[in-house]
Write a protein that holds these residues in place. Structure first.
Motif, PDB file in Angstrom:
ATOM      1  N   MET A 307       0.850  -1.184   0.000  1.00  0.00           N
ATOM      2  CA  MET A 307       0.000   0.000   0.000  1.00  0.00           C
ATOM      3  C   MET A 307       0.886   1.235   0.000  1.00  0.00           C
ATOM      4  SD  MET A 307      -2.332   1.548   3.105  1.00  0.00           S
ATOM      5  CE  MET A 307      -3.634   0.313   3.094  1.00  0.00           C
ATOM      6  N   VAL A 308       0.571   2.188  -0.878  1.00  0.00           N
ATOM      7  CA  VAL A 308       1.228   3.484  -0.860  1.00  0.00           C
ATOM      8  C   VAL A 308       0.347   4.438  -0.060  1.00  0.00           C
ATOM      9  CG1 VAL A 308       2.024   5.449  -2.218  1.00  0.00           C
ATOM     10  CG2 VAL A 308       2.382   3.132  -3.064  1.00  0.00           C
ATOM     11  N   LEU A 309       0.909   4.997   0.996  1.00  0.00           N
ATOM     12  CA  LEU A 309       0.207   5.976   1.816  1.00  0.00           C
ATOM     13  C   LEU A 309       0.737   7.350   1.418  1.00  0.00           C
ATOM     14  CD1 LEU A 309      -1.850   6.161   4.147  1.00  0.00           C
ATOM     15  CD2 LEU A 309       0.063   6.084   5.739  1.00  0.00           C
ATOM     16  N   GLN A 310      -0.041   8.090   0.637  1.00  0.00           N
ATOM     17  CA  GLN A 310       0.412   9.384   0.123  1.00  0.00           C
ATOM     18  C   GLN A 310      -0.013  10.502   1.059  1.00  0.00           C
ATOM     19  OE1 GLN A 310      -1.415  11.009  -3.439  1.00  0.00           O
ATOM     20  NE2 GLN A 310       0.567  11.642  -4.248  1.00  0.00           N
ATOM     21  N   VAL A 311       0.975  11.317   1.451  1.00  0.00           N
ATOM     22  CA  VAL A 311       0.718  12.390   2.412  1.00  0.00           C
ATOM     23  C   VAL A 311       1.081  13.728   1.778  1.00  0.00           C
ATOM     24  CG1 VAL A 311       1.150  10.859   4.362  1.00  0.00           C
ATOM     25  CG2 VAL A 311       3.047  12.197   3.418  1.00  0.00           C
ATOM     26  N   PRO A 312       0.609  14.841   2.359  1.00  0.00           N
ATOM     27  CA  PRO A 312       0.966  16.167   1.826  1.00  0.00           C
ATOM     28  C   PRO A 312       2.462  16.429   1.939  1.00  0.00           C
ATOM     29  CG  PRO A 312      -0.923  16.308   3.309  1.00  0.00           C
ATOM     30  CD  PRO A 312      -0.358  14.928   3.468  1.00  0.00           C
ATOM     31  N   ASN A 313       2.949  17.460   1.256  1.00  0.00           N
ATOM     32  CA  ASN A 313       4.371  17.788   1.278  1.00  0.00           C
ATOM     33  C   ASN A 313       4.855  18.241   2.646  1.00  0.00           C
ATOM     34  OD1 ASN A 313       4.860  17.074  -1.342  1.00  0.00           O
ATOM     35  ND2 ASN A 313       4.644  19.144  -2.173  1.00  0.00           N
ATOM     36  N   SER A 314       3.951  18.816   3.448  1.00  0.00           N
ATOM     37  CA  SER A 314       4.292  19.199   4.831  1.00  0.00           C
ATOM     38  C   SER A 314       3.368  18.437   5.767  1.00  0.00           C
ATOM     39  CB  SER A 314       4.128  20.714   5.019  1.00  0.00           C
ATOM     40  OG  SER A 314       4.980  21.433   4.144  1.00  0.00           O
ATOM     41  N   PRO A 315       3.638  17.151   5.968  1.00  0.00           N
ATOM     42  CA  PRO A 315       2.697  16.309   6.704  1.00  0.00           C
ATOM     43  C   PRO A 315       2.816  16.477   8.217  1.00  0.00           C
ATOM     44  CG  PRO A 315       4.587  15.022   6.029  1.00  0.00           C
ATOM     45  CD  PRO A 315       4.801  16.397   5.486  1.00  0.00           C
ATOM     46  N   ASP A 316       1.764  16.067   8.904  1.00  0.00           N
ATOM     47  CA  ASP A 316       1.769  15.972  10.354  1.00  0.00           C
ATOM     48  C   ASP A 316       2.239  14.570  10.713  1.00  0.00           C
ATOM     49  OD1 ASP A 316       1.034  15.421  13.046  1.00  0.00           O
ATOM     50  OD2 ASP A 316      -0.459  17.039  12.987  1.00  0.00           O
ATOM     51  N   TYR A 317       3.442  14.466  11.281  1.00  0.00           N
ATOM     52  CA  TYR A 317       4.020  13.152  11.554  1.00  0.00           C
ATOM     53  C   TYR A 317       3.180  12.338  12.545  1.00  0.00           C
ATOM     54  CZ  TYR A 317       8.320  13.970   8.893  1.00  0.00           C
ATOM     55  OH  TYR A 317       9.227  14.177   7.874  1.00  0.00           O
ATOM     56  N   ASN A 318       2.535  13.028  13.482  1.00  0.00           N
ATOM     57  CA  ASN A 318       1.691  12.313  14.453  1.00  0.00           C
ATOM     58  C   ASN A 318       0.460  11.725  13.768  1.00  0.00           C
ATOM     59  OD1 ASN A 318       3.290  12.720  16.762  1.00  0.00           O
ATOM     60  ND2 ASN A 318       2.453  14.789  17.055  1.00  0.00           N
ATOM     61  N   GLN A 319      -0.092  12.461  12.798  1.00  0.00           N
ATOM     62  CA  GLN A 319      -1.242  11.940  12.065  1.00  0.00           C
ATOM     63  C   GLN A 319      -0.854  10.709  11.243  1.00  0.00           C
ATOM     64  OE1 GLN A 319      -3.161  14.939   9.696  1.00  0.00           O
ATOM     65  NE2 GLN A 319      -4.148  15.928  11.460  1.00  0.00           N
TER      66      GLN A 319
END
Length: 865
Positions: A307-319
């Motif tokens: 699974m690829v989990l795609q996150v924003p360029n400035s992600p919230d690491y805790n999320q």
């Protein structure tokens, strides 16, 4: 090559070699520089094609009638070092001739006066930047750069630019520049001053200082327009016609997944946790499906999806940490150490309680311990991971470009082939919790247009929240048996080689222990054909033999006073070199392997103690036979007959092999000169949409039909037909005895029945819409093809002709074969099993006239309003 090239790959390689040959000749004859591109959609196998080109360039290739370039030197250039590493590895994986010493990565320690022929050198933008050790001492602004006056670092004798210049100026060498992702690095940046990486490609093409531009430029780009725009500003360089790969042929080949499934919430909002759990379920389901398939195929290598989990360029690491917690809670059997990241920082990241190591993008596919990959945007240019089958994107609806770019790189099939009858294993899932059904339409439009490439991909299916269809338990097994007995056709090879096809078939039959010594038996039969041809074409061979053994020429005599010239013919006996050259040319005609074994066959029959003389005599005979066209025609005909006979003889045994092995034989069938029947695969799982959207955006449920071979859990099959197609289905289902029907897939899958037809000089394929099944009073199951036939299309008549020929050849397989059309408010039908109707179709000038004529009859539907 370790891989058998697909049809479209073979055509592209042939065209690329043709361009390279012309460009090389014009460079050495006239000093002209040329450029062209190979344009192919993502997943087309550009590196496999490049490997085939390099093999031919360095070693020659008889199939392409291409002689090796002994002075060929290739620079493979990209703007990404990791992309070069991946490309080098793929070239090694694809080629059985390119060794590790032939593929050279240029490092800062590289120090030679010139590049060596027969090698591919990998170079990237960073290695040519002004701070690189490879370029120190080179002044691009100097009009006359004197090597004697330079200050060189590290005892280096030459800069990389010197090395390139020396290679170009060596008359015995030809330098080819292969630009990977050719459109990148061409544009001037607003922030650069001319020394940045964006102009380095132009320096290689145009030249810099005293260094001339590289003579032959071959670019690989996503679209023709991008390459043409990039080359528009090039100086002193002509362009050759670009080689464009048809994206439909790529999709048909089975290298790309057929279905992209988009899961979105029914309403606006953030449903991240809900769809994340659903994504974990999908990963578990697809993993179990691949494990079951491997077990069914008795395959020790199971595909391990990720699974690829795609996150924003400035992600919230805790999320992200919370998201990982959700996934592990949903699928508790996932090992804790199965998560990797491909962030640009290239380091281990901490997400909540999870410590996640960095993985190089090009290593993800082989790093099977990675089951969850955390990424930001498109990861990297050229990256792809066939086992990435599920993506959950936390990107907002405004980031649709990043989503389509990444998803566009997840479309390769894990086994490089289509899984017969299984949409589940031929699809990729994308879950978009921050989209809704309205905003996701833009993602659909981008994916249908080929994502990054911008090409139209009509075969690709993009499904939003589909349902899985399984075999209908109410359908008797006899119906399935009848379906699988129906003959389907495939497109023949555009340039078939019957002898090569027979040799390939013999190899596979022997490998599967279906026919012992198949190769020897095949060549023994072909030896008999050639022996017989020697007697039949004795006069022609005798004349050809004289041509081989004698060298004709002219002697020119010039009078220095009068300047008059006279020409005298001369005749000399050919030597061994001339005979061998003629023999090799004959080998290209009848196949090199057959030329070798037949020479040995002839030499063994020649009396005498001198084996070398006997072999030379045999080579002379083969060379002469190669000059008689009728012999090749007869040889091809007999090779085609024998291959078809063996395929028929071993048909049942082949059907008992694994899907992978059956696909090999399917490809050999398709190498035929003429269309051959192939078996249909049994469909097991289809993904089917249940809703559609009107032009005004309003969503509606699709109509559902009973008795389909595959169905939803309620026994119905959702389908989106135009108004009169639906009425045809309803009319057929009401016929007496009708017990089942099949919506024939409109794509090149193994569970789709195809019929070939000729459109001008091109062979194409039509896939009839519906197959209906009825049970006769005596219990016999019969099949009917009913094809609602649009008459407005230009190929309507050619399709009818193809269906008519198919009906004539396969009359015993069907009870009815009918083509239905709506003319104004009336429904008309052509009975293709009727000889008179088929004759009328063959002579017709238009499809509309046929349906209006007396050979057509009324087709009764329940409501003709």
């Amino acid at each position: 090559m370790k891989f058998t090239l697909k049809d479209y790959q073979e055509d592209a390689v042939k065209d690329v070699l043709d361009r390279l040959k012309k460009a090389r000749k014009r460079w050495h004859d006239d000093g002209d520089k040329h450029a062209f591109s190979l344009t192919a959609t993502t997943g087309a196998g550009k590196t496999v094609m490049a490997a085939a080109v390099f093999e031919a360039l360095f070693y020659g290739n008889d199939d392409f009638n291409f002689e090796a370039d002994p002075g060929a030197v290739v620079i493979w250039f990209s703007d990404d070092p990791s992309l070069n590493v991946q490309s080098l590895w793929r070239l090694q994986e694809a080629s059985d001739k390119l060794t590790i010493s032939d593929l050279v990565t240029i490092e800062n320690t590289f120090n030679r006066d010139s590049l060596e022929p027969g090698k591919v050198y990998f170079l990237n933008t960073q290695k040519l930047s002004k701070n690189s050790l490879l370029v120190r001492g080179h002044d691009a602004s100097a009009g006359n750069d004197d090597p004697q006056l330079r200050i060189m670092p590290d005892m280096r004798s030459f800069t990389i630019w010197d090395i390139i210049q020396n290679t170009i100026e060596n008359p015995d060498l030809t330098l080819y520049l292969m630009l990977d992702e050719a459109h990148r690095g061409m544009k001037e940046s607003k922030t650069t001053n001319g020394d940045g990486k964006l102009t380095i490609v132009k320096q290689l093409i145009n030249g810099t200082g005293t260094v001339p531009g590289i003579p032959v430029v071959w670019g690989i780009s996503a679209t023709v327009d991008r390459f043409n725009q990039a080359m528009a500003g090039m100086q002193g360089r002509s362009t050759l016609p670009n080689v464009v790969v048809d994206s439909k042929k790529v999709q048909d080949s089975g290298l790309l997944k057929d279905v992209i499934i988009l899961d979105v919430p029914d309403e606006t909002g953030d449903f991240s946790t809900v769809l994340l759990r659903r994504g974990a379920d999908k990963l578990k389901e697809i993993s179990e499906a691949w494990a079951d398939y491997a077990k069914q195929q008795d395959d020790s290598e199971t595909v391990l999806p990720l699974m690829v989990l795609q996150v924003p360029n400035s992600p919230d690491y805790n999320q992200i940490g919370q998201a990982l917690d959700t996934i592990f809670e949903r699928w508790s059997d996932l090992p804790q150490g199965c998560v990797g990241n491909v962030f640009g920082d290239h380091k281990t990241e901490t997400f909540g309680s999870h410590s996640v190591p960095y993985v190089e993008p090009q290593r993800v596919q082989e790093s099977t311990w990675v089951r969850i990959l955390i990424a930001k945007d498109a990861i990297s240019t050229g990256w792809d991971c066939p086992r990435a089958e599920v993506m959950v994107s936390f990107r907002a609806a405004t980031d649709k470009t990043y989503i389509t770019q990444l998803l566009g790189r997840m479309v390769r099939t894990p086994l490089a082939r289509r899984i017969p009858g299984n949409d589940r294993l031929n699809s990729v899932d994308c879950l978009l919790p921050r989209f809704d059904k309205k905003s996701v339409q833009e993602v659909v439009n981008a994916l249908m247009s080929g994502g990054e490439s911008g090409e139209d991909l009509p075969i690709r299916r993009i499904l939003i929240n589909p349902r899985e269809m399984q075999p209908n338990p109410a359908i008797p097994e006899e119906v399935w048996t009848k379906l699988l007995s129906l003959p389907s056709q495939t497109l023949p090879k555009r340039q078939s080689r019957p002898v090569k096809r027979l040799t390939a078939l013999a190899h596979e039959l022997a490998a599967d222990a279906l026919l012992a010594d198949a190769g020897k038996k095949a060549h023994a039969e072909l030896h008999k054909v050639l022996d017989s041809a020697q007697a039949q074409y004795e006069k022609e061979i005798k004349k050809a033999r004289q041509t081989v053994l004698e060298v004709e020429g002219k002697s020119v005599k010039t009078d220095l006073q009068t300047k008059a010239m006279t020409f005298d013919d001369f005749l000399e006996a050919a030597d061994y070199v001339v005979i061998e050259d003629a023999y090799k040319r004959a080998g290209r005609i009848i196949s090199p392997d057959l030329a070798t074994t037949y020479s040995e066959h002839l030499a063994a029959k020649i009396n005498g103690d001198d084996e070398e003389e006997a072999l030379i005599e045999a080579h002379t005979v083969v060379a002469a036979a190669g000059l008689v066209p009728a012999i090749k025609d007869r040889l091809d005909s007999e090779a085609e007959k024998l291959a078809n006979a063996w395929l028929t003889e071993h048909k049942s045994a082949i059907k008992n092999l694994t899907d992978e092995r059956q696909e090999v034989y399917r490809q050999i069938r398709e190498m035929s000169v003429h269309p051959l029947d192939v078996d249909l695969a049994r469909p097991n799982t289809w993904m089917q949409p249940t809703t559609a959207r009107e032009a005004n955006g309003k969503e509606f449920d699709l109509p559902r039909f009973q008795k389909h071979l595959l169905c939803d859990s309620d026994g119905t099959f959702p389908a989106n037909f135009n108004s009169w197609e639906g009425k045809v289905v309803e009319a057929e289902l009401q016929r007496e005895g009708c017990i089942a029907w099949y919506r024939n897939p409109d794509r090149a899958s193994q569970d789709s029945l195809g019929v070939t037809y000729e459109d001008g000089e091109e062979m194409k394929i039509v896939r009839p819409d519906f197959i209906f099944f009825a049970k006769l009073p005596d219990g016999t199951i019969v099949a009917d093809i009913v094809d609602p036939h649009g008459i407005h299309l230009a190929d309507a008549l050619p399709k009818l002709k193809g269906l008519a020929k198919y009906a004539e050849s396969n009359a015993s397989s069907y009870r009815r074969m009918e083509a239905v059309a709506k003319i104004d408010d009336r429904y008309r039908v052509l009975d293709l099993t009727n000889e008179k109707t088929r004759a009328a179709i063959e002579c017709a000038g238009s499809a509309k006239a046929l349906y209006a004529s007396e050979v057509a009859a009324e087709y009764v539907v329940r409501d003709q309003s």
